[in-house]
Design a protein around this motif. Structure first.
Motif, PDB file in Angstrom:
ATOM      1  N   ILE A 195       0.674   4.116  -2.893  1.00 23.53           N
ATOM      2  CA  ILE A 195       0.281   5.490  -2.615  1.00 23.53           C
ATOM      3  C   ILE A 195       1.440   6.458  -2.853  1.00 23.53           C
ATOM      4  CG2 ILE A 195       0.849   5.586  -0.139  1.00 23.53           C
ATOM      5  CD1 ILE A 195      -1.845   6.997   0.272  1.00 23.53           C
TER       6      ILE A 195
ATOM      7  N   THR B 269      -6.229   5.488  -0.822  1.00 19.02           N
ATOM      8  CA  THR B 269      -5.435   4.791  -1.844  1.00 19.02           C
ATOM      9  C   THR B 269      -6.320   4.082  -2.862  1.00 19.02           C
ATOM     10  OG1 THR B 269      -3.729   4.414  -0.160  1.00 19.02           O
ATOM     11  CG2 THR B 269      -3.552   3.164  -2.196  1.00 19.02           C
TER      12      THR B 269
ATOM     13  N   TRP C 235       0.832  -1.208   0.000  1.00 16.84           N
ATOM     14  CA  TRP C 235       0.000   0.000   0.000  1.00 16.84           C
ATOM     15  C   TRP C 235       0.863   1.253   0.000  1.00 16.84           C
ATOM     16  CZ3 TRP C 235      -5.295  -0.116  -0.395  1.00 16.84           C
ATOM     17  CH2 TRP C 235      -5.902  -1.362  -0.223  1.00 16.84           C
TER      18      TRP C 235
END
Length: 325
Positions: A180, A252, A176
């Motif tokens: 992002i 995200t 993640w």
């Protein structure tokens, strides 16, 4: 004197990180990472067999990756840009403890204390993450995002060691963070700060309770408020809505959908649900099973948990924020 020594090397650790991410020369970045390595090894070293083994493993891995990084920097002058880019990125991903190079980290954390584990999973990831995006490669980035998401979620399912569970959850969070960072650098900073805060609270709880295995949660009896705050942070780290840890993942996902990463967003959400499963196991162990009044359960004096409970209350602010969003 020992505390003063550790303080000096801790400040050196902070300085080396800021030096590496602020310089405009690859050689200076490499020098800052070597200073960071020297400082962290000094902090984690202790006269303990398992700790000594972890220190040697960390030094060997970091020395190998530093050698690869130095070779890739030297190849900049040899018109071998593609090979140089690949070698540099691979060395940084290995330093980052990213999949599929994460097995050295699984063995390493056995000898680390909870305090050193906090530094290893948060502060030590800053330099490789930022340097990876100095020489960005889209195809390699997607491959590593997929591998981090899959390995971090699947391999954590059969773990009973709390340190390993937190490590594999960190590997899943790495996918993640990479995503992002690619979409928006400023949002990555917010994600990293929220993740670091929640992880630090959970690690401090386990440090004060001296937990190593899941089975130890059966032998500790906390009062209802302390138990509630600890479980709330576990679910927040797993990304369960509407807790604080869900908000950066929500942002995200929205950015990924806006940029047409539909399959990648679906896969990352499914893998995130798997990580949430082994946090729900901890929630079940320390909440429902401890509701029975068993005489042999050890009762802890948790007056020192007031500050932790105050920090944990920050997670409750996301309930209001998520409703507003």
């Amino acid at each position: 004197m020992m505390n003063l020594t550790k303080l000096i090397f801790f400040l050196m650790l902070m300085f080396s990180t800021l030096f590496s991410i602020s310089t405009n020369s690859w050689i200076n970045c490499w020098m800052g990472m070597e200073l960071n390595l020297f400082s962290f090894i000094t902090l984690i070293f202790n006269q303990n067999l398992f700790n000594l083994e972890s220190t040697i493993k960390y030094f060997i891995i970091q020395a190998i990756t530093s050698m690869f990084m130095l070779v890739s920097i030297m190849l900049y002058t040899q018109n071998m840009f593609e090979f140089n880019l690949m070698l540099l990125n691979l060395s940084l991903f290995m330093k980052l403890n990213s999949s599929p190079f994460h097995y050295w980290g699984v063995n390493l954390i056995q000898g680390l204390t909870w305090q050193n584990l906090t530094i290893f999973l948060t502060w030590q990831k800053i330099i490789p993450l930022i340097l990876i995006f100095y020489n960005f490669n889209m195809m390699m980035m997607i491959i590593f995002i997929i591998m981090n998401s899959l390995f971090g979620s699947i391999e954590g399912l059969n773990q009973t060691n709390l340190k390993k569970i937190i490590l594999f959850s960190s590997i899943n969070h790495m996918s993640w963070m990479l995503m992002i960072f690619f979409l928006n650098e400023n949002l990555w900073l917010g994600y990293f700060m929220i993740y670091s805060m929640i992880l630090m609270i959970i690690i401090i709880y386990n440090y004060m309770l001296n937990n190593i295995k899941i089975t130890q949660l059966y032998s500790i009896k906390m009062n209802t408020l302390n138990n509630f705050f600890m479980m709330m942070n576990l679910l927040s780290l797993g990304g369960l809505p509407p807790f604080l840890g869900f908000i950066p993942k929500w942002i995200t996902i929205n950015l990924m959908v806006m940029n047409n990463f539909y399959f990648l967003s679906f896969m990352m959400v499914m893998c995130s649900l798997l990580t949430l499963f082994f946090y729900l196991r901890l929630f079940y162990s320390s909440t429902f099973l401890l509701s029975f009044k068993i005489k042999w359960i050890m009762t802890m004096n948790l007056k020192n948990f007031f500050i932790l409970n105050t920090l944990s209350f920050i997670s409750m602010t996301s309930l209001i924020l998520s409703c507003m969003l």
